[in-house]
Write a protein that holds these residues in place. Structure first.
Motif, PDB file in Angstrom:
ATOM      1  N   ASP A   1      -4.871  -8.953   6.417  1.00  0.00           N
ATOM      2  CA  ASP A   1      -5.298  -9.761   5.279  1.00  0.00           C
ATOM      3  C   ASP A   1      -6.519  -9.009   4.733  1.00  0.00           C
ATOM      4  OD1 ASP A   1      -6.510 -11.505   3.570  1.00  0.00           O
ATOM      5  OD2 ASP A   1      -6.510 -13.210   4.942  1.00  0.00           O
ATOM      6  N   LEU A   2      -6.351  -8.368   3.590  1.00  0.00           N
ATOM      7  CA  LEU A   2      -7.429  -7.491   3.105  1.00  0.00           C
ATOM      8  C   LEU A   2      -8.654  -8.268   2.617  1.00  0.00           C
ATOM      9  CD1 LEU A   2      -5.388  -4.635   1.387  1.00  0.00           C
ATOM     10  CD2 LEU A   2      -6.383  -4.672   3.666  1.00  0.00           C
ATOM     11  N   SER A   3      -8.477  -9.598   2.427  1.00  0.00           N
ATOM     12  CA  SER A   3      -9.656 -10.382   2.037  1.00  0.00           C
ATOM     13  C   SER A   3     -10.355 -10.944   3.282  1.00  0.00           C
ATOM     14  CB  SER A   3      -9.253 -11.509   1.089  1.00  0.00           C
ATOM     15  OG  SER A   3      -8.307 -12.321   1.720  1.00  0.00           O
TER      16      SER A   3
ATOM     17  N   SER B   1       0.817  -1.223   0.000  1.00  0.00           N
ATOM     18  CA  SER B   1       0.000   0.000   0.000  1.00  0.00           C
ATOM     19  C   SER B   1       0.853   1.276   0.000  1.00  0.00           C
ATOM     20  CB  SER B   1      -0.914   0.009   1.234  1.00  0.00           C
ATOM     21  OG  SER B   1      -1.525   1.278   1.334  1.00  0.00           O
ATOM     22  N   PRO B   2       0.698   2.113  -1.027  1.00  0.00           N
ATOM     23  CA  PRO B   2       1.453   3.373  -1.031  1.00  0.00           C
ATOM     24  C   PRO B   2       1.002   4.284   0.118  1.00  0.00           C
ATOM     25  CG  PRO B   2      -0.146   3.345  -2.840  1.00  0.00           C
ATOM     26  CD  PRO B   2      -0.166   1.982  -2.214  1.00  0.00           C
ATOM     27  N   TYR B   3      -0.259   4.096   0.550  1.00  0.00           N
ATOM     28  CA  TYR B   3      -0.777   4.926   1.645  1.00  0.00           C
ATOM     29  C   TYR B   3      -0.132   4.501   2.972  1.00  0.00           C
ATOM     30  CZ  TYR B   3      -3.975   5.407  -2.197  1.00  0.00           C
ATOM     31  OH  TYR B   3      -4.486   5.593  -3.455  1.00  0.00           O
ATOM     32  N   GLY B   4      -0.023   3.181   3.139  1.00  0.00           N
ATOM     33  CA  GLY B   4       0.656   2.678   4.333  1.00  0.00           C
ATOM     34  C   GLY B   4       2.130   3.088   4.331  1.00  0.00           C
TER      35      GLY B   4
ATOM     36  N   SER C   1      -7.469   7.319  10.821  1.00  0.00           N
ATOM     37  CA  SER C   1      -7.568   6.759   9.469  1.00  0.00           C
ATOM     38  C   SER C   1      -7.304   7.820   8.422  1.00  0.00           C
ATOM     39  CB  SER C   1      -8.973   6.209   9.227  1.00  0.00           C
ATOM     40  OG  SER C   1      -9.258   5.222  10.173  1.00  0.00           O
ATOM     41  N   GLU C   2      -7.127   7.367   7.194  1.00  0.00           N
ATOM     42  CA  GLU C   2      -6.805   8.200   6.022  1.00  0.00           C
ATOM     43  C   GLU C   2      -5.349   8.660   6.131  1.00  0.00           C
ATOM     44  OE1 GLU C   2      -8.447   9.051   3.035  1.00  0.00           O
ATOM     45  OE2 GLU C   2      -9.615   7.356   3.708  1.00  0.00           O
ATOM     46  N   SER C   3      -4.540   8.201   5.174  1.00  0.00           N
ATOM     47  CA  SER C   3      -3.093   8.383   5.306  1.00  0.00           C
ATOM     48  C   SER C   3      -2.642   9.839   5.427  1.00  0.00           C
ATOM     49  CB  SER C   3      -2.374   7.702   4.143  1.00  0.00           C
ATOM     50  OG  SER C   3      -2.785   8.232   2.908  1.00  0.00           O
ATOM     51  N   LEU C   4      -3.274  10.756   4.681  1.00  0.00           N
ATOM     52  CA  LEU C   4      -2.804  12.147   4.764  1.00  0.00           C
ATOM     53  C   LEU C   4      -3.181  12.771   6.108  1.00  0.00           C
ATOM     54  CD1 LEU C   4      -3.341  13.547   1.137  1.00  0.00           C
ATOM     55  CD2 LEU C   4      -1.236  12.718   2.191  1.00  0.00           C
TER      56      LEU C   4
ATOM     57  N   HIS D   1     -14.479   3.502   6.296  1.00  0.00           N
ATOM     58  CA  HIS D   1     -13.891   3.056   5.023  1.00  0.00           C
ATOM     59  C   HIS D   1     -13.406   1.598   5.049  1.00  0.00           C
ATOM     60  CE1 HIS D   1     -14.243   7.063   3.511  1.00  0.00           C
ATOM     61  NE2 HIS D   1     -13.429   7.571   4.415  1.00  0.00           N
ATOM     62  N   LYS D   2     -13.119   1.098   6.281  1.00  0.00           N
ATOM     63  CA  LYS D   2     -12.634  -0.287   6.438  1.00  0.00           C
ATOM     64  C   LYS D   2     -11.354  -0.534   5.640  1.00  0.00           C
ATOM     65  CE  LYS D   2     -17.381  -1.959   7.079  1.00  0.00           C
ATOM     66  NZ  LYS D   2     -18.110  -0.693   6.859  1.00  0.00           N
ATOM     67  N   LYS D   3     -10.501   0.498   5.579  1.00  0.00           N
ATOM     68  CA  LYS D   3      -9.272   0.379   4.783  1.00  0.00           C
ATOM     69  C   LYS D   3      -8.045   0.575   5.657  1.00  0.00           C
ATOM     70  CE  LYS D   3     -11.171   1.893   0.414  1.00  0.00           C
ATOM     71  NZ  LYS D   3     -10.909   2.519  -0.842  1.00  0.00           N
ATOM     72  N   ILE D   4      -6.932   0.019   5.179  1.00  0.00           N
ATOM     73  CA  ILE D   4      -5.647   0.344   5.793  1.00  0.00           C
ATOM     74  C   ILE D   4      -5.097   1.527   5.002  1.00  0.00           C
ATOM     75  CG2 ILE D   4      -5.187  -1.979   6.635  1.00  0.00           C
ATOM     76  CD1 ILE D   4      -3.301  -0.744   3.640  1.00  0.00           C
ATOM     77  N   PRO D   5      -4.171   2.319   5.546  1.00  0.00           N
ATOM     78  CA  PRO D   5      -3.586   2.155   6.855  1.00  0.00           C
ATOM     79  C   PRO D   5      -4.442   2.788   7.951  1.00  0.00           C
ATOM     80  CG  PRO D   5      -2.587   4.042   5.776  1.00  0.00           C
ATOM     81  CD  PRO D   5      -3.553   3.441   4.794  1.00  0.00           C
ATOM     82  N   VAL D   6      -4.287   2.223   9.153  1.00  0.00           N
ATOM     83  CA  VAL D   6      -4.824   2.896  10.336  1.00  0.00           C
ATOM     84  C   VAL D   6      -3.684   2.977  11.342  1.00  0.00           C
ATOM     85  CG1 VAL D   6      -6.539   2.892  12.187  1.00  0.00           C
ATOM     86  CG2 VAL D   6      -7.144   1.934   9.964  1.00  0.00           C
TER      87      VAL D   6
HETATM   88  N1  GSH Z   1      -7.590   7.323   0.961  1.00  0.00           N
HETATM   89  C1  GSH Z   1      -7.104   6.207   1.717  1.00  0.00           C
HETATM   90  C2  GSH Z   1      -5.849   6.634   2.472  1.00  0.00           C
HETATM   91  O1  GSH Z   1      -5.202   7.598   2.051  1.00  0.00           O
HETATM   92  O2  GSH Z   1      -5.555   6.042   3.515  1.00  0.00           O
HETATM   93  C3  GSH Z   1      -6.833   5.047   0.776  1.00  0.00           C
HETATM   94  C4  GSH Z   1      -6.514   3.762   1.519  1.00  0.00           C
HETATM   95  C5  GSH Z   1      -6.654   2.538   0.619  1.00  0.00           C
HETATM   96  O3  GSH Z   1      -7.113   2.617  -0.539  1.00  0.00           O
HETATM   97  N2  GSH Z   1      -6.299   1.376   1.166  1.00  0.00           N
HETATM   98  C6  GSH Z   1      -6.452   0.131   0.430  1.00  0.00           C
HETATM   99  C7  GSH Z   1      -7.369  -0.815   1.211  1.00  0.00           C
HETATM  100  O4  GSH Z   1      -7.380  -0.854   2.414  1.00  0.00           O
HETATM  101  C8  GSH Z   1      -5.107  -0.580   0.287  1.00  0.00           C
HETATM  102  S1  GSH Z   1      -3.980   0.319  -0.707  1.00  0.00           S
HETATM  103  N3  GSH Z   1      -8.158  -1.594   0.467  1.00  0.00           N
HETATM  104  C9  GSH Z   1      -9.024  -2.580   1.048  1.00  0.00           C
HETATM  105  C10 GSH Z   1     -10.442  -2.374   0.639  1.00  0.00           C
HETATM  106  O5  GSH Z   1     -10.752  -1.397  -0.075  1.00  0.00           O
HETATM  107  O6  GSH Z   1     -11.263  -3.198   1.013  1.00  0.00           O
END
Ligand code: GSH
Length: 217
Positions: free
Chosen positions: A36-38, A13-16, A65-68, A51-56
């Motif tokens: 494990d993103l799956s 992840s470029p954000y991580g 949350s949100e990398s920036l 958003h349920k996304k990394i990074p946190v």
């Molecule tokens: N805008 C978010 C940030 O800057 O943190 C983007 C984060 C993002 O897209 N994370 C992806 C992720 O967690 C990995 S690169 N994807 C899992 C999903 O969408 O279920």
């Protein structure tokens, strides 16, 4: 009480990577936890329920949350060590503008270049290189966007270097040939240990990309 810092992340992840670079620049000890993103962990779902996304970034139990946003948080909390944002409010606003531009253009157009073909891909490639050109203009003659040291925009942008090889292979072009000054900036950043140790290998990311495209069918 010592700070407890936990990073929920995924290696490609470029954000991580942004947060890994910032934490390394500031010399912050932290626990890295690969998700494990799956099959996302309960902690991730609970920490980033929107958003349920990394990074946190979880600092003393509190998630950001949100990398920036997390990058700014890191810069504010550990402000005495290698500041990333300038102190002048106008320059801070400019840095935030360009970091936002990285998300809206470099990241998004890079995604289109690697996932499409034909006219759509050609148009994205053209706009991607134009965006890099605009960033080159902002860099000017400085070694880094932050001036003499790595700053907010450098940290927001350099992780995409890990994805350059994917963009280049998919789009059949060379970023170094098209934008040598920009490429020299990326190489300069890669000479820093905080960056080289935090970024994923370009070829490993290309393999991941191929696997994902194959899975998509
Ligand atoms: N805008 C978010 C940030 O800057 O943190 C983007 C984060 C993002 O897209 N994370 C992806 C992720 O967690 C990995 S690169 N994807 C899992 C999903 O969408 O279920």
């Amino acid at each position: 009480m010592a700070d407890e810092v936990l990073l929920l992340d995924f290696w490609s992840s470029p954000y991580g990577m942004r947060l890994r670079v910032a934490l390394a620049e500031k010399g912050i000890q932290y626990e890295y936890r690969e998700e494990d993103l799956s099959n996302k962990s309960a902690l991730l779902l609970q920490s980033n329920p929107v958003h349920k996304k990394i990074p946190v970034l979880i600092h003393n139990g509190k998630p950001v949350s949100e990398s920036l946003v997390a990058l700014q948080y890191i810069d504010e909390v550990w402000k005495d060590k290698t500041p990333l944002l300038p102190s002048d409010p106008y320059l801070r606003a400019q840095a935030r503008f360009w970091a936002d531009f990285v998300d809206k253009k470099v990241s998004e157009l890079g995604r289109v270049v690697r996932t499409t073909k034909g006219e759509e891909q050609e148009a994205a490639k053209k706009e991607f290189l134009e965006s890099i050109g605009l960033l080159e203009g902002e860099l000017g003659d400085k070694p880094y966007f932050g001036g003499e040291t790595l700053g907010f925009v450098d940290v927001a942008l350099i992780p995409f270097y890990s994805w350059f090889y994917v963009y280049e292979k998919c789009g059949n072009f060379s970023i170094e040939a098209e934008q040598p000054k920009f490429y020299a900036w990326a190489k300069r950043c890669m000479q820093k240990e905080s960056v080289s140790k935090s970024l994923a290998d370009q070829k490993a990311i290309y393999d991941l990309h191929l696997q994902r495209m194959k899975a998509r069918g």
